[in-house]
Motif scaffolding. Structure first.
Motif, PDB file in Angstrom:
ATOM      1  N   VAL A   7      -3.363  -4.045  39.322  1.00 12.74           N
ATOM      2  CA  VAL A   7      -4.136  -5.153  39.220  1.00 12.74           C
ATOM      3  C   VAL A   7      -3.416  -6.278  38.571  1.00 12.74           C
ATOM      4  N   SER A   8      -3.888  -7.567  39.201  1.00  9.63           N
ATOM      5  CA  SER A   8      -3.111  -8.462  38.466  1.00  9.63           C
ATOM      6  C   SER A   8      -4.072  -9.598  37.781  1.00  9.63           C
ATOM      7  N   VAL A   9      -3.338 -10.173  36.686  1.00 13.00           N
ATOM      8  CA  VAL A   9      -4.292 -11.015  35.824  1.00 13.00           C
ATOM      9  C   VAL A   9      -3.681 -12.324  35.385  1.00 13.00           C
ATOM     10  N   LEU A  10      -4.144 -13.591  35.748  1.00 14.64           N
ATOM     11  CA  LEU A  10      -3.419 -14.891  35.314  1.00 14.64           C
ATOM     12  C   LEU A  10      -4.540 -15.501  34.408  1.00 14.64           C
ATOM     13  N   GLY A  25       0.340 -12.492  25.968  1.00 15.47           N
ATOM     14  CA  GLY A  25       1.079 -11.681  25.241  1.00 15.47           C
ATOM     15  C   GLY A  25       0.349 -10.532  24.502  1.00 15.47           C
ATOM     16  N   ILE A  26      -0.710 -11.083  24.091  1.00 16.21           N
ATOM     17  CA  ILE A  26      -1.836 -10.045  23.578  1.00 16.21           C
ATOM     18  C   ILE A  26      -2.352  -9.025  24.383  1.00 16.21           C
ATOM     19  N   PHE A  27      -2.709  -9.457  25.866  1.00 13.81           N
ATOM     20  CA  PHE A  27      -3.048  -8.407  26.731  1.00 13.81           C
ATOM     21  C   PHE A  27      -1.876  -7.666  27.108  1.00 13.81           C
ATOM     22  N   LEU A  32       0.584  -2.331  27.367  1.00 14.37           N
ATOM     23  CA  LEU A  32       1.546  -1.246  27.130  1.00 14.37           C
ATOM     24  C   LEU A  32       1.332  -0.148  26.175  1.00 14.37           C
ATOM     25  N   SER A  33       0.704  -0.468  25.232  1.00 14.20           N
ATOM     26  CA  SER A  33       0.087   0.338  24.168  1.00 14.20           C
ATOM     27  C   SER A  33      -0.630   1.660  24.702  1.00 14.20           C
ATOM     28  N   ILE A 146      -9.259 -13.807  21.368  1.00  9.46           N
ATOM     29  CA  ILE A 146      -8.387 -13.223  22.397  1.00  9.46           C
ATOM     30  C   ILE A 146      -7.990 -11.784  22.308  1.00  9.46           C
ATOM     31  N   GLU A 147      -8.134 -11.301  20.995  1.00  4.52           N
ATOM     32  CA  GLU A 147      -7.946  -9.914  20.769  1.00  4.52           C
ATOM     33  C   GLU A 147      -9.456  -9.179  21.369  1.00  4.52           C
ATOM     34  N   SER A 148     -10.358  -9.773  20.942  1.00  2.00           N
ATOM     35  CA  SER A 148     -11.612  -9.082  21.454  1.00  2.00           C
ATOM     36  C   SER A 148     -11.815  -9.078  22.807  1.00  2.00           C
ATOM     37  N   ALA A 149     -11.636 -10.314  23.557  1.00  2.00           N
ATOM     38  CA  ALA A 149     -11.966 -10.265  25.058  1.00  2.00           C
ATOM     39  C   ALA A 149     -10.972  -9.163  25.552  1.00  2.00           C
ATOM     40  N   SER A 150      -9.657  -9.322  25.296  1.00  2.00           N
ATOM     41  CA  SER A 150      -8.448  -8.382  25.754  1.00  2.00           C
ATOM     42  C   SER A 150      -9.064  -7.034  25.794  1.00  2.00           C
TER      43      SER A 150
END
Ligand code: 4NP
Length: 163
Positions: A7-10, A25-27, A32-33, A146-150
């Motif tokens: 799945v690709s996200v821009l 970077g955050i997403f 990765l984690s 951004i952290e929350s939406a990710s």
């Protein structure tokens, strides 16, 4: 799209030097984690071309670094018509970015074009506010949103594509 290998996200903002590289970077760190690096492709771009080729704004670098994230290697690029062929999700930081993307979007675009915060943000925010002329605490707010939406976006992608 269910059961797809990837799945690709821009992520898209205006300059691609503050909000969208931070989201990339955050997403990416979150993906990765969760061991999903092979399944989720992530990039960012700006609707404008003023900062093409530049690294993220130093204030975004600092705010990310405070949360242990290094995004210094990213370079700004402008959204291109071919992005609509490549990305399953094109997520705008604010309404202006979304309107610009809608104007560019081919009628046959099959993916999801939406506000990033529709995947989980904060009850008081529909948009990630542009911090460029605000400074200070606005860069922290960008990270918080951004952290929350990710988290919400990854939960959505798991539910709809990776099961
Ligand atoms: P961004 O922030 O869209 O989050 O990258 C901005 C960066 C540059 C400008 C505006 C917003 N600018 O006007 O140059």
């Amino acid at each position: 799209m269910k059961g797809k290998d990837k799945v690709s996200v821009l992520f898209v903002c205006l300059g691609n030097i503050c909000r969208s590289p931070t989201a990339q970077g955050i997403f990416h760190r979150l993906v990765l984690s969760e061991g999903l690096d092979e399944r989720v492709e992530i990039d960012s771009a700006g609707t404008g071309d003023w900062h093409v080729g530049k690294p993220p704004d130093p204030r975004s670098l600092d705010a990310a670094q405070k949360r242990g994230l290094n995004i210094a290697g990213l370079r700004a690029r402008q959204v291109s018509p071919s992005d609509f062929d490549k990305f399953d999700y094109i997520l705008a930081m604010d309404e202006r970015n979304l309107a610009d993307l809608r104007a560019m979007s081919p009628p046959h675009y099959q993916g999801v074009l939406d506000l990033f915060l529709n995947f989980g943000g904060h009850p008081d925010y529909r948009e990630v506010p542009d911090p460029y002329f605000q400074g200070g605490r606005s860069f922290e707010l960008v990270l918080d949103l951004i952290e929350s939406a990710s988290e919400g976006l990854l939960a959505h992608i798991r539910e709809h594509h990776l099961r």
